[in-house]
Structures are given as C-alpha cells and as structure tokens.
Design an enzyme around this catalytic site. Structure first.
Site, mmCIF file in Angstrom:
data_model
loop_
_atom_site.group_PDB
_atom_site.id
_atom_site.type_symbol
_atom_site.label_atom_id
_atom_site.label_comp_id
_atom_site.label_asym_id
_atom_site.label_seq_id
_atom_site.Cartn_x
_atom_site.Cartn_y
_atom_site.Cartn_z
ATOM 1 N N SER A 95 1.014 -1.101 0.054
ATOM 2 C CA SER A 95 0.151 -0.070 0.017
ATOM 3 C C SER A 95 0.895 1.268 -0.003
ATOM 4 C CB SER A 95 -1.125 0.034 1.355
ATOM 5 O OG SER A 95 -1.648 0.957 1.268
ATOM 6 N N LYS A 170 -6.851 1.359 -3.387
ATOM 7 C CA LYS A 170 -6.404 1.004 -2.424
ATOM 8 C C LYS A 170 -6.209 2.110 -1.092
ATOM 9 C CE LYS A 170 -4.334 -1.493 1.244
ATOM 10 N NZ LYS A 170 -5.223 -2.573 1.683
ATOM 11 N N LYS A 238 -0.078 4.861 8.260
ATOM 12 C CA LYS A 238 0.833 5.349 7.259
ATOM 13 C C LYS A 238 -0.091 5.182 5.879
ATOM 14 C CE LYS A 238 2.072 2.032 4.860
ATOM 15 N NZ LYS A 238 1.601 0.882 3.632
#
Length: 297
Positions: A95, A170, A238
């Site tokens: 990701s 994503k 994150k």
C-alpha cells in the site's frame, strides 16, 4: 512453469506465499527477518536473496511496509534489478502512493521490466483462506498474466486502469474501511455509555442497513477485547497519511479523513499502534470513560 518470487513475509505476505506454494507454484521467497525465513524454511518454502530472486524469477510479487522500502528492494544495491538478468514482471502489492507506483513503472519501463501495482484488501483472515481482493494498475496484458496467481491468493481481481490506479483504489479502500471502524467505534461507545448491551445492539442492527463486513469483522474483536493485529493501526496510519498527501497534491478536501488521521496520531501517543485497527475504539472509549465489551466482562 514460471518461477515465482515473493518478497515480504509479514502478517499478509506469509499466508499469501504459502497459498502459492501449496498450489504447486515454483516459488522462491525472501524477508528481512531471519527468524521468519527460518520458520518458512521449516514449512518447505525455498529461500533466496533479493538479487537471486531478481535473477531467477520471471514474475516477482512484493508486499512491503512502505514505498521507500519497495524502491530499495527494486532498485537498490543487491535489489531485483541489480543483475543483468531481470524479472519480466514485478508486481507490488504494498500500500503506497500512486506517485510512488508510477515512478516505479517509469524507471522499470526503461529497463524493459513491466510493473503492476496490485494492492490487496481483506486483512489477515482473507490472506490465510485465499479470498483477498486485488485492485490492479498496469498494462492489460501484464494484469492478465498475473491473474491466475491473484486467483490463488484471492477471490477477486479487477484491473482499475494504468500505472498507479491500483494504488488509488487501495487508498480509497482504506478511507472507507478506517472511517467505518471509527463510526462503529463511536456508535458502540454511545451504546455502552447510554446503558444498552453492545452485543444485543450488534445482533439487532447487523441485518439492517447499518450492517457491514467491517461491523461483522471488527465488533466481535472489540467485544472480546482482542486487538491482535490482522491489520495494524500503524500500517493504516501510514495509509491514511498517504491518502492525505495525495489529496493535498490533487487539491481534494477530505475533512473526515483528516480528522481520522488525528485520531490515529492520538493512538500513537497512547502506545496503541501495534494493535489491530479495531483498536481505534480505544480513542473514543477514553473520551467517554467507558470500555465496550461483552456484558459481564
């Protein structure tokens, strides 16, 4: 049969690599953790260095913590492209930001190596049972080449578009999942503080419009006070940071996501970053002075 490389044997990567191995694929794996490599060897998987994987494997899959590590593994000394013989396709399932994916695509294209960004959704349970969802960005033909492997590791794969589009999908997924967990958290802190049984409220609403896969996956963990990570708050923190950086570049206002980032910042301060992201509820519990659990616990 094509030789497959797999780099990154963490919470998600390890079961994904095992599913490829158990499906009979000729696979060579790597991870930075020597303890993980020793354990995976005992399960029968052959281990190689990153450069060996780059030389010997036609297709390479990676699922790594962040975009900087992805680039180091691909382009750094001893990386996948360090030797004259290089993989045909590198598929990054990490990701990362769309710009990081596009940069990898451009640099690899000059070397004659194809790149597909194909992050996944589903968490550890779906990685284990091989029902992950893949969202792929890249050339149509390369995505088709990878599709049989996606079908081993997952139950669905969709080509979104060109390079970087898988990473966009994503990040959108992460907005929805994490804001949904936050909404579930706020709602059930309300339930507890207002004096109703959280388990019975869950059973009452799960079949209606408020029901969701997020509710069914995360509320039972909350009620059991089980924050064993399938998807760590740290990783999702994150991802939400990547969302906001991308949104800033594109001048996209995301007020709820920005507030969620601050919630995660507070959870970092309180030492909860290694918890599963169902542990987001702990922020709301502290505000209200209650703990959501099964009645009697």
């Amino acid at each position: 049969m094509k030789k497959i490389g797999f780099i990154g044997l963490g919470i998600m990567g390890r079961p994904m690599a095992l599913n490829l191995y158990h499906a009979g694929e000729d696979i060579l794996v790597n991870d930075v953790d020597d303890g993980v490599l020793e354990s995976i060897k005992q399960q029968g998987l052959p281990v190689g260095t990153v450069s060996e994987i780059g030389r010997e494997c036609d297709l390479v899959f990676m699922i790594l913590p962040n975009g900087d590590i992805v680039k180091e593994v691909i382009f750094g000394e001893g990386g996948l492209t360090f030797s004259p013989k290089k993989p045909r396709i590198i598929c990054d399932m990490s990701s990362v930001t769309p710009d990081q994916s596009r940069d990898c695509h451009k640099r690899l294209e000059k070397m004659g190596v194809a790149f597909v960004d194909a992050p996944v959704s589903g968490g550890e349970p779906k990685a284990v049972d091989g029902t992950l969802s893949f969202m792929a960005g890249g050339d149509e033909q390369n995505c088709q080449t990878l599709k049989p492997y996606f079908e081993i590791m997952g139950s669905s794969s969709v080509r979104i578009g060109g390079p970087g589009s898988g990473s966009i999908a994503k990040l959108a997924n992460q907005i929805i999942v994490n804001l949904s967990i936050a909404a579930v958290s706020e709602a059930f802190v309300f339930v507890k503080k207002a004096g109703a049984d959280p388990e019975k409220v869950y059973q009452a609403i799960r079949g209606g419009l408020a029901g969701s896969e997020v509710l069914d996956a995360k509320l039972p963990m909350i009620l059991k006070r089980d924050f064993t990570p399938g998807g760590k708050i740290a990783v999702n923190h994150k991802d939400i940071k990547n969302v906001l950086e991308t949104a800033k570049d594109q001048k996209i206002p995301l007020p709820f996501t920005a507030q969620l980032f601050q919630v995660m910042q507070a959870l970092d301060v309180s030492g909860n970053m290694e918890d599963d992201h169902s542990g987001i509820i702990q922020y709301f519990e502290r505000l209200a002075g209650v703990e959501v659990s099964c009645e009697g616990e």
